[in-house]
Structure formats: C-alpha cells, structure tokens
Design a protein around this motif. Structure first.
Motif, short mmCIF file in Angstrom:
data_model
loop_
_atom_site.label_atom_id
_atom_site.label_comp_id
_atom_site.label_asym_id
_atom_site.label_seq_id
_atom_site.Cartn_x
_atom_site.Cartn_y
_atom_site.Cartn_z
N UNK A 50 3.60 29.23 38.14
CA UNK A 50 2.36 29.82 37.64
C UNK A 50 2.44 31.34 37.57
N UNK A 51 3.15 31.94 38.52
CA UNK A 51 3.23 33.41 38.56
C UNK A 51 4.38 33.97 37.72
N UNK A 52 5.51 33.28 37.71
CA UNK A 52 6.72 33.86 37.14
C UNK A 52 7.05 33.37 35.73
N UNK A 53 6.72 32.11 35.42
CA UNK A 53 7.15 31.51 34.17
C UNK A 53 6.01 31.34 33.17
N UNK A 54 4.92 30.76 33.63
CA UNK A 54 3.84 30.40 32.71
C UNK A 54 3.26 31.59 31.94
N UNK A 55 3.01 32.76 32.58
CA UNK A 55 2.45 33.87 31.81
C UNK A 55 3.32 34.27 30.61
N UNK A 56 4.63 34.21 30.77
CA UNK A 56 5.52 34.55 29.66
C UNK A 56 5.42 33.51 28.54
N UNK A 57 5.27 32.23 28.91
CA UNK A 57 5.11 31.18 27.90
C UNK A 57 3.80 31.34 27.15
N UNK A 58 2.75 31.71 27.88
CA UNK A 58 1.46 31.92 27.24
C UNK A 58 1.56 33.06 26.24
N UNK A 59 2.16 34.16 26.65
CA UNK A 59 2.26 35.33 25.78
C UNK A 59 3.10 35.05 24.55
N UNK A 60 4.20 34.33 24.74
CA UNK A 60 5.13 34.14 23.63
C UNK A 60 4.76 32.98 22.71
N UNK A 61 4.19 31.89 23.29
CA UNK A 61 3.99 30.69 22.49
C UNK A 61 2.54 30.23 22.36
N UNK A 62 1.75 30.35 23.42
CA UNK A 62 0.35 29.93 23.33
C UNK A 62 -0.42 30.88 22.41
N UNK A 63 -0.19 32.16 22.59
CA UNK A 63 -0.96 33.15 21.83
C UNK A 63 -0.70 33.09 20.33
N UNK A 64 0.47 32.59 19.91
CA UNK A 64 0.74 32.52 18.47
C UNK A 64 0.51 31.12 17.90
N UNK A 111 10.41 28.91 16.88
CA UNK A 111 9.31 29.48 17.63
C UNK A 111 8.30 30.14 16.71
N UNK A 112 8.52 30.06 15.38
CA UNK A 112 7.61 30.65 14.41
C UNK A 112 6.44 29.72 14.17
N UNK A 113 5.23 30.24 14.22
CA UNK A 113 4.05 29.40 14.14
C UNK A 113 3.98 28.63 12.83
N UNK A 114 4.23 29.30 11.70
CA UNK A 114 4.08 28.63 10.41
C UNK A 114 5.09 27.50 10.27
N UNK A 115 6.32 27.73 10.71
CA UNK A 115 7.33 26.68 10.68
C UNK A 115 6.95 25.56 11.63
N UNK A 116 6.43 25.94 12.81
CA UNK A 116 6.13 24.95 13.83
C UNK A 116 4.99 24.04 13.43
N UNK A 117 4.06 24.53 12.58
CA UNK A 117 2.90 23.72 12.22
C UNK A 117 3.27 22.55 11.32
N UNK A 118 4.43 22.60 10.67
CA UNK A 118 4.86 21.49 9.83
C UNK A 118 5.35 20.37 10.72
N UNK A 119 4.49 19.40 10.97
CA UNK A 119 4.82 18.36 11.95
C UNK A 119 5.97 17.48 11.50
#
Length: 265
Positions: A101-115, A244-252
């Motif tokens: 929660x302290x070391x890994x998750x914040x980076x995942x949120x910033x890089x992948x959740x936010x986009x 990791x690109x949002x537009x590419x990733x949205x193509x299921x």
C-alpha cells in the motif's frame, strides 16, 4: 513474501468457481509455498512451471469474471470500464499488505489508474483473527461514507499496525480518514451488512485457493505476495496490450494479447 494465516481454512473447503479454476488455485497455493522460501521472490517470468501449468498459468476466464466492475463499489478505484482490473485480497494487520500500500500501489495509481488503464478492486481477506475482522468491517463502514481509500491509507501508514486495531483505534483512524458521522460509522462496522460484505470477499478468496496475504489477480492472472512496481507494471501492460496507452488499452479485442505465462519464477 506474503503473510500466511495463523489458521488455514479447513481442508474440505471447496473451490467455488468450478473445475476450470482448480489449476489456477493450485498456482496460487504453489506461489504461496514458494514465497515462504526466503531465497525466492515470485516474479513474472517463464519457468519450468510453464510446462506443467498450461493455460491456467496465464489468463483464466473464470478468474477474469471475478472483477465486479460495479459503479457503486465503494472499495474500488479507477474507471469501471478500465481494460485491466487488479483484484487485491488483503488484511489490514498484514505487514506485507501495508508495504504494498505504501511502496507499490501509489505508483500504480499514478501511472495506470489516473490515465484510465487500471481499476483496483479491494477484497477484505481478514485471516489473522478478531482484529483483522474488526478492521475489515471498519474499512467497509468508512466506505459507506466514501472514505474507504482514506481509511486504507491511514490504516496502512508506517507504525499503525503496531498500535493494534481495537475499537478506539479504529474510530481514531476513521476520524483521521475524514469520516464525517462517527456514530454511523460505529453502527455500520457492527452491522450484519458489514459482516456479510466481508464474508463475501473472504469466501471469494478462499474459493480461488488463496491462503496468504496479499494475493492479487490481474485480469485473471495470479500474483502472490509483496512485489515491486516493475512486476505489476509488466503484467498490467501486457494485459492492456503491451503499451500502457489508454487509447490502445480501451480496445478490448486487443487484451490480453500475450501467450499464457507463468507468474512464478
């Protein structure tokens, strides 16, 4: 390495997601066993396990379906239509969960959740006794006032675990998390609805063969134990189409595009 429970579920506890999930459950158990070896760090790689694991070593449809994608889920963050879902089975009294929660998750949120690439769905998996159960119900109760992730951050802060999770401490954490109605919080935490919600998550975890915390599913692919950002990033980007690109990733139709790969070193 993951924390194993002080008492495991009964040996006769059935897997509740069908025969197709049995091998994936075995992978979770195998990863948990390997992770208890101090000289071993589970990682995303090919290994001898690939030869015997078969398709369940990668994406398993039954496990993919465990992503709830519920717009009203107060214990989730990220777009409901994100192409990648991480399901985290964790315990608030687990030190390795706190480290994630302290070391890994914040980076995942910033890089992948936010986009918009990633959604994180929390599952309460209390396996260490009464305080684990109480903390899980308290987190759910905080969520009813839209303060779950703030409670999550407060409960996993450095040094909090050592102070315990008695009723007074849980109330203090709720106050720190900005829970507005502490009387309602106390009622919700002790309610049948809280117990049912925690039990549902716990049964789901046991049903896939999870026996330690933290355990994760990333679009149906298991990872067990604390891992650094790079391990999660590799699997997330593979599941999202490799960019990791949002537009590419949205193509299921594009995900997952990689062959089944063992998550065990």
């Amino acid at each position: 390495m993951p924390h194993a429970p002080s008492s495991k579920p009964s040996a006769g506890k059935p897997l509740i997601y069908g025969c197709g999930v049995a091998l994936a459950a075995a992978l979770l158990g195998y990863a948990s066993y390997r992770a208890t070896d101090p000289g071993h760090q589970p990682a995303v790689s090919s290994s001898a396990a690939d030869a015997t694991a078969g398709p369940a070593a990668g994406v398993v449809p039954e496990l993919v379906k465990l992503a709830r994608r519920d717009p009203g889920d107060k214990l989730a963050r990220g777009r409901v239509d994100a192409p990648v879902v991480v399901i985290e089975y964790a315990d608030f009294t687990c030190g390795h969960c706190a480290r994630f929660a302290r070391d890994t998750e914040p980076a995942l949120v910033k890089k992948y959740v936010d986009n918009g690439t990633l959604r994180i769905e929390w599952r309460n998996f209390p396996i260490f006794g009464a305080e684990s159960e109480a903390a899980a119900r308290a987190a759910w109760a905080a969520g009813q006032q839209d303060r779950f992730w703030q409670f999550h951050a407060a409960a996993y802060a450095e040094g909090v675990k050592e102070k315990g999770f008695g009723k007074a401490r849980l109330t203090a954490l709720a106050r720190q998390a900005g829970v507005a109605d502490l009387d309602r919080f106390a009622r919700d935490a002790d309610s049948p609805a809280a117990r049912a919600a925690v039990s549902r998550d716990q049964e789901e975890a046991y049903g896939i063969g999870a026996t330690s915390t933290p355990s994760f599913l990333i679009n149906g692919r298991p990872i067990v134990g604390y891992q650094p950002v790079a391990v999660f990033a590799q699997v997330i980007e593979e599941a999202a189409g490799g960019t990791g690109n949002t537009e590419d990733a949205k193509d299921t139709d594009k995900w997952p595009r990689t062959p089944a790969t063992s998550l065990l070193a």
